[in-house]
Write a protein that holds these residues in place. Structure first.
Motif, mmCIF file in Angstrom:
data_model
loop_
_atom_site.group_PDB
_atom_site.id
_atom_site.type_symbol
_atom_site.label_atom_id
_atom_site.label_comp_id
_atom_site.label_asym_id
_atom_site.label_seq_id
_atom_site.Cartn_x
_atom_site.Cartn_y
_atom_site.Cartn_z
ATOM 1 N N ALA A 1 46.026 46.045 41.397
ATOM 2 C CA ALA A 1 46.106 44.861 40.534
ATOM 3 C C ALA A 1 45.091 43.801 40.984
ATOM 4 O O ALA A 1 44.403 43.189 40.155
ATOM 5 C CB ALA A 1 47.523 44.293 40.549
ATOM 6 N N LEU A 2 44.983 43.606 42.304
ATOM 7 C CA LEU A 2 44.023 42.645 42.846
ATOM 8 C C LEU A 2 42.587 43.075 42.538
ATOM 9 O O LEU A 2 41.762 42.255 42.109
ATOM 10 C CB LEU A 2 44.215 42.512 44.359
ATOM 11 N N VAL B 1 37.491 42.018 36.596
ATOM 12 C CA VAL B 1 37.416 41.260 35.341
ATOM 13 C C VAL B 1 36.603 39.981 35.530
ATOM 14 O O VAL B 1 35.859 39.561 34.643
ATOM 15 C CB VAL B 1 38.840 40.936 34.830
ATOM 16 N N ILE B 2 36.721 39.367 36.712
ATOM 17 C CA ILE B 2 35.970 38.138 36.999
ATOM 18 C C ILE B 2 34.478 38.427 37.127
ATOM 19 O O ILE B 2 33.633 37.691 36.617
ATOM 20 C CB ILE B 2 36.494 37.484 38.296
ATOM 21 N N THR C 1 41.533 45.011 40.113
ATOM 22 C CA THR C 1 41.276 44.907 38.678
ATOM 23 C C THR C 1 41.010 43.451 38.280
ATOM 24 O O THR C 1 40.130 43.170 37.461
ATOM 25 C CB THR C 1 42.474 45.451 37.877
ATOM 26 N N TRP C 2 41.751 42.529 38.867
ATOM 27 C CA TRP C 2 41.563 41.103 38.585
ATOM 28 C C TRP C 2 40.166 40.649 38.995
ATOM 29 O O TRP C 2 39.474 39.946 38.248
ATOM 30 C CB TRP C 2 42.632 40.293 39.318
#
Length: 467
Positions: free
Chosen positions: A442-443, A449-450, A445-446
């Motif tokens: 999850a980290l 995206v940035i 992927t975040w």
């Protein structure tokens, strides 16, 4: 080079790619078989299991180092010459493995096997970027992961059969068929020329010391702090060396490129999660459900084939949803696969293998998209060095991921149920480890995206035509 000449070169290189990908098949197949037959080798040679593990550990270690060196060298040397040289050497090295009659000679054979096969596996990425458009290169990245999964399936399915009914040495005999593809490579690989530039021997030695020390430190579960100290000292020397040297193969300005450091951190989290999950999964199905090794192998094969099919269609998926979105889709599959284990591992083995299947499919999607996006950040003259660093991150992350999960497994605090609501007394640690891996994905992927905005998703019409 005009358009007609470019298309002609692409057609010739396309004829070479299946044979280059074949090297990856045999490396992964060989690796899986030796993972499977390690207990038998321990009995045959009369050595301890920890000593036998060197066959796999050193093979992976030298493979990782060799891929870093070959990709870094590709910015200045002739790719054609390196591929042809290693392509002819590989069958000879494989034959040496067939005649290994002691543990020492087997260890040497496996190490040489890993070093020679590293060149085509590492350079296939550079070739795809150099000679094809972005979409076609991404398609070959997908084929790369597809072949990886197919070889994994074959290793799990046939490795035990070969070892039981023939002899493990025959595993070295099969790759000799790669010699049949050498005339095709000789005829069709473009005659590129070496560019002016010195070979950074000292930098390569330092990188080898750092990587070897760090990987061995993590492989042996951080028992030998001197290895970590050697890696840190080497890293400090390397840092000051590349700042002052004009000919360092790794340029400091590479890390000043916008998005590179965060993109590499994304890769670190994804690759560490992959190896951590692969390490713990056999324990999940064996200890929670008491499944036999042969049955585990069958289920592995099914999930590998599902990921293989996905990888083969990655080019079409990219055309439909784009480079950025296929990476995010892969991350979503991985996340859901881990969630199947975290929340439902205590209920039925079906959830475990559904999780593994989604996990493998996710990585087939992730790799083709992530590598395409990462290379977009790199200037053309830094492709080799950039991919080399990515390979270095992969090698270290694999070791870190496996060691991290091994460190968590067996700890008393991991026995407390967090999201596992089943009555199974053995499932808590596996659920908790999967939950931690979910947080890592999850980290990652975040951050992805940035770093990679929507403009990284575009597929040009010209690319669609060529692909």
């Amino acid at each position: 080079m005009n358009k007609i000449e470019q298309i002609d070169v692409q057609r010739k290189v396309a004829k070479c790619m299946p044979w280059i990908l074949l090297f990856e098949f045999f490396y992964v197949f060989n690796d899986n078989v030796f993972n499977l037959i390690s207990p038998s080798l321990s009995d045959e040679f009369g050595v301890t299991p920890s000593t036998v593990s060197l066959i796999v550990t050193l093979g992976k270690l030298f493979f990782g180092i060799a891929t870093i060196i070959f990709t870094a060298m590709s910015d200045t040397i002739s790719i054609r010459k390196v591929l042809l040289w290693t392509g002819f050497a590989f069958p000879i090295v494989s034959l040496l493995g067939v005649f290994s009659d002691s543990f020492t000679t087997l260890l040497i054979s496996r190490t040489l096997f890993s070093i020679t096969v590293a060149a085509p596996i590492a350079l296939q990425v550079i070739i795809a970027i150099k000679y094809f458009d972005k979409l076609t290169a991404a398609k070959y990245f997908g084929y790369n992961t597809a072949i990886y999964q197919l070889a994994g399936a074959a290793g799990h399915l046939f490795g035990g059969f070969i070892a039981e009914y023939f002899h493990w040495s025959y595993v070295f005999l099969i790759p000799v068929i790669t010699i049949l593809g050498m005339p095709i490579l000789l005829k069709n690989l473009p005659k590129d020329i070496s560019r002016r530039g010195s070979f950074d021997i000292f930098g390569m030695i330092l990188m080898t010391v750092i990587t070897t020390s760090l990987v061995l430190f993590m492989t042996y579960h951080m028992k030998y702090p001197l290895l970590l100290l050697a890696a840190l000292i080497g890293a400090v020397i390397f840092f000051f060396y590349i700042k002052k040297s004009k000919n360092a193969f790794l340029k400091p300005e590479l890390f000043t490129i916008k998005g590179i450091k965060r993109s590499l951190f994304v890769g670190t989290l994804f690759y560490a999660t992959q190896m951590g999950f692969f390490f713990i999964f056999p324990f999940i199905v064996n200890e929670t459900y008491n499944m036999s090794v042969s049955l585990i192998g069958v289920f592995y094969t099914i999930t590998n084939i599902a990921a293989f099919v996905t990888g083969m269609y990655s080019g079409r998926i990219i055309k439909s949803i784009g480079y950025r979105n296929i990476t995010l889709l892969g991350g979503s599959f991985i996340l859901v696969g881990l969630a199947c284990i975290a929340f439902f591992v205590g209920y039925s083995v079906v959830f475990a293998f559904l999780g593994m299947g989604l996990f493998n499919i996710g990585y087939a999607l992730f790799f083709s998209g992530y590598l395409s996006n990462f290379t977009q950040l790199l200037p053309r003259h830094q492709h080799g060095a950039g991919i080399g660093i990515e390979k270095l991150i992969t090698t270290i992350s694999f070791s870190l991921g496996g060691a991290f999960v091994a460190m968590l497994y067996g700890q008393p605090f991991m026995m407390k149920k967090v999201v596992d609501f089943s009555s199974n007394l053995k499932s808590a640690p596996f659920s908790n480890i999967s939950l931690i891996l979910m947080i890592m994905i999850a980290l990652a992927t975040w951050i992805f995206v940035i770093v990679f905005k929507k403009n990284f998703n575009q597929v040009n019409e010209a690319e669609e035509t060529i692909a």
